[in-house]
Design an enzyme around this catalytic site. Sequence first.
Site, PDB file in Angstrom:
ATOM      1  N   TYR A 108       0.845  -1.376  -0.042  1.00 54.49           N
ATOM      2  CA  TYR A 108      -0.228  -0.430  -0.249  1.00 54.49           C
ATOM      3  C   TYR A 108       0.991   1.423   0.174  1.00 54.49           C
ATOM      4  CZ  TYR A 108      -3.739  -2.777   1.503  1.00 54.49           C
ATOM      5  OH  TYR A 108      -4.556  -3.878   1.487  1.00 54.49           O
ATOM      6  N   GLY A 109       0.682   2.153  -1.436  1.00 54.01           N
ATOM      7  CA  GLY A 109       1.519   3.331  -1.317  1.00 54.01           C
ATOM      8  C   GLY A 109       3.465   2.484  -0.999  1.00 54.01           C
TER       9      GLY A 109
END
Length: 98
Positions: A58-59
């Site tokens: 995530y990111g």
Amino acid sequence: MQLRQLGNSSLMVSPIGVGFWGIVGGEYWGAQDEADTIDAVHCALDVGINLFDTAEGYGDGYSERMLGRALQGRRAEAVIASKVSQKNLAPDDIRAAF
């Protein structure tokens, strides 16, 4: 909030968790404010939500880093569920990723 035992472990978790994919922002989620994220984590803890879901993907790790910042001083109150990327599935790589 009433906590529940997580499987056969000794961990006790809230039946409601907070997902951290959206805090990475970007084209899909839009701009996110870090102060709002920290406030949301503190609010969740204050009402008894202790389960947070994140992943290194995530990111590119931003989600995990942001959750770490939000939990400063309150880490003992939280249970973190994270996922490892496919590229890190070898035992030594899993340990390094976490």
